[in-house]
Design a protein around this motif. Structure first.
Motif, PDB file in Angstrom:
ATOM      1  N   ASP A  88      13.317  -9.812  13.354  1.00 49.26           N
ATOM      2  CA  ASP A  88      12.782 -10.118  12.029  1.00 49.26           C
ATOM      3  C   ASP A  88      11.840  -9.041  11.521  1.00 49.26           C
ATOM      4  N   ILE A  89      11.449  -9.214  10.272  1.00 43.71           N
ATOM      5  CA  ILE A  89      10.430  -8.384   9.629  1.00 43.71           C
ATOM      6  C   ILE A  89       9.380  -9.316   9.050  1.00 43.71           C
ATOM      7  N   LEU A  90       8.113  -8.953   9.199  1.00 43.43           N
ATOM      8  CA  LEU A  90       7.039  -9.746   8.614  1.00 43.43           C
ATOM      9  C   LEU A  90       6.581  -9.089   7.318  1.00 43.43           C
ATOM     10  N   LEU A  91       6.679  -9.824   6.220  1.00 37.65           N
ATOM     11  CA  LEU A  91       6.144  -9.373   4.935  1.00 37.65           C
ATOM     12  C   LEU A  91       4.844 -10.130   4.714  1.00 37.65           C
ATOM     13  N   ALA A  92       3.726  -9.461   4.995  1.00 38.09           N
ATOM     14  CA  ALA A  92       2.419 -10.111   4.960  1.00 38.09           C
ATOM     15  C   ALA A  92       1.700  -9.784   3.654  1.00 38.09           C
ATOM     16  N   ILE A  93       1.249 -10.823   2.952  1.00 42.24           N
ATOM     17  CA  ILE A  93       0.630 -10.651   1.640  1.00 42.24           C
ATOM     18  C   ILE A  93      -0.842 -11.046   1.693  1.00 42.24           C
ATOM     19  N   SER A  94      -1.686 -10.101   1.321  1.00 44.04           N
ATOM     20  CA  SER A  94      -3.118 -10.368   1.239  1.00 44.04           C
ATOM     21  C   SER A  94      -3.726  -9.356   0.282  1.00 44.04           C
ATOM     22  N   ASN A  95      -4.292  -9.819  -0.797  1.00 44.58           N
ATOM     23  CA  ASN A  95      -4.856  -8.899  -1.778  1.00 44.58           C
ATOM     24  C   ASN A  95      -5.966  -8.052  -1.157  1.00 44.58           C
ATOM     25  N   SER A  96      -6.834  -8.690  -0.405  1.00 45.21           N
ATOM     26  CA  SER A  96      -7.937  -7.967   0.224  1.00 45.21           C
ATOM     27  C   SER A  96      -7.479  -7.179   1.443  1.00 45.21           C
ATOM     28  N   GLY A  97      -6.437  -7.687   2.098  1.00 44.87           N
ATOM     29  CA  GLY A  97      -5.980  -7.059   3.338  1.00 44.87           C
ATOM     30  C   GLY A  97      -6.799  -7.469   4.537  1.00 44.87           C
ATOM     31  N   ASP A  98      -7.674  -8.428   4.360  1.00 45.36           N
ATOM     32  CA  ASP A  98      -8.549  -8.861   5.461  1.00 45.36           C
ATOM     33  C   ASP A  98      -8.546 -10.384   5.633  1.00 45.36           C
ATOM     34  N   MET A 119       1.541  -6.216   1.745  1.00 43.37           N
ATOM     35  CA  MET A 119       1.321  -6.107   0.307  1.00 43.37           C
ATOM     36  C   MET A 119      -0.161  -6.370   0.093  1.00 43.37           C
ATOM     37  N   THR A 120      -0.909  -5.289  -0.112  1.00 43.53           N
ATOM     38  CA  THR A 120      -2.354  -5.388  -0.279  1.00 43.53           C
ATOM     39  C   THR A 120      -2.801  -4.487  -1.420  1.00 43.53           C
ATOM     40  N   SER A 121      -4.048  -4.653  -1.815  1.00 40.98           N
ATOM     41  CA  SER A 121      -4.618  -3.771  -2.826  1.00 40.98           C
ATOM     42  C   SER A 121      -5.382  -2.616  -2.195  1.00 40.98           C
ATOM     43  N   ASN A 122      -5.423  -2.612  -0.859  1.00 42.34           N
ATOM     44  CA  ASN A 122      -6.201  -1.592  -0.156  1.00 42.34           C
ATOM     45  C   ASN A 122      -5.482  -1.162   1.122  1.00 42.34           C
ATOM     46  N   ALA A 123      -4.898   0.026   1.080  1.00 44.32           N
ATOM     47  CA  ALA A 123      -4.152   0.523   2.247  1.00 44.32           C
ATOM     48  C   ALA A 123      -5.060   0.754   3.446  1.00 44.32           C
TER      49      ALA A 123
END
Length: 319
Positions: A88-98, A119-123
């Protein structure tokens, strides 16, 4: 006041989407290639509002040819992580990334060797750094006047998810028929999958008369079968023509004798017909093009084996 607020929200979110184009870059292409080569499923994961958006993204992926489902990170920490496999692949979504619930999954995910697309706003966030690929969903500001409620950020996330799904759809050559197979219960599925054979009137319900019968006899058949028409067939059962309710109005204007005039003399020859394997949606288009309300379905020998009208198409959910 209400309208001003609404227009302000739309303007901010529209700008957020426009700014998103700069992030459709090499990372986006890498994510698409990774998802396209996935032998398992794309497991979408997100907490709170990101979770709601993730649920929709997983549904869109699944319905457009990319096997996917949503996994709630809190439940994953209490057993649901067992649904994740090495393929599988995990597509993890968090705007903050934390997001703590997401970060708690990372050690197990890494141990399984499952690739992570974030998918974050901060690499440079924790999730962004642990991810194999980071898709930026950064927005300048939230549309919420308090700057607190996830609004433009969730819109940007949703749009990025749609972009992934459609890019994969195009690359797979996914067709409308493929889409309908995953939506058989909806109106779209009906339109795309129902053939005439599934819904046409057939057998003894077909209105048919011989060419030498009178207009009066034909009218009796039309009334009896209630399809607004009758077919005229020869001794071999082949369709010679058709006579409809509309034809009746025209001949009555010409003061035709219903008791003496044969139906062959006033029928419409070379009428529009359909084959039983045609999709109902195709037939609807055919009828609209020729401005007719009913037609016969014929076999390879031009013998009527069914009939259809607008009412039947309406009842089947095609219209």
């Amino acid at each position: 006041m209400f309208i001003d607020s609404a227009l302000r929200v739309l303007a901010i979110e529209q700008q957020a989407i426009e700014n998103l184009t700069q992030y459709v870059d090499e990372s986006f292409e890498q994510a698409c290639k990774l998802m396209l080569s996935c032998k398992g499923k794309v497991i979408v994961c997100g907490m709170g509002k990101s979770g709601h958006i993730g649920n929709k993204i997983s549904a869109t992926l699944a319905s457009t040819g990319t096997p996917a489902f949503f996994m709630h990170p809190a439940e994953a920490n209490h057993g649901d992580l067992g649904m994740l496999t090495e393929q599988d692949i995990l597509l993890a979504i968090s705007n903050s990334g934390d997001t703590a619930e997401l970060l708690a999954l990372i050690p197990v995910v890494k141990r399984l060797g499952v690739p992570i697309i974030a998918m974050t706003s901060n690499a440079k966030s924790t999730l962004g750094q642990y991810a194999d690929i980071n898709l930026c969903i950064k927005v300048e500001k939230e549309a919420c006047s308090l700057g607190l409620a996830p609004t433009s950020s969730t819109t940007a996330t949703l749009v990025m998810g749609d972009a992934l799904a459609v890019a994969l759809l195009d690359e797979r050559g996914f067709t409308s028929e493929d889409f309908a197979l995953s939506h058989p219960g909806g109106s779209l599925g009906k339109k795309l999958l129902l053939s005439l054979h599934d819904i046409m009137v057939k057998g003894d319900c077909l209105p048919l008369v011989a060419p030498e019968q009178t207009l009066r006899q034909a009218l009796v058949e039309i009334s009896k079968k209630a399809l607004g028409m009758t077919g005229i067939v020869n001794t071999n059962g082949q369709l010679l023509g058709i006579f409809t309710d509309g034809d009746l109005r025209r001949v009555l204007d010409n003061k035709i004798d219903v008791h003496q005039t044969t139906i062959q003399a006033i029928m419409t020859s070379n009428s529009i017909t359909a084959s039983p394997d045609m999709l109902a949606a195709e037939v609807l288009q055919l009828m609209q093009k020729h401005k007719i309300n009913s037609l016969f379905v014929t076999d390879a020998n031009n013998k009527p084996i069914g009939a259809i009208n607008m009412q039947i198409l309406l009842q089947a959910g095609i219209i």
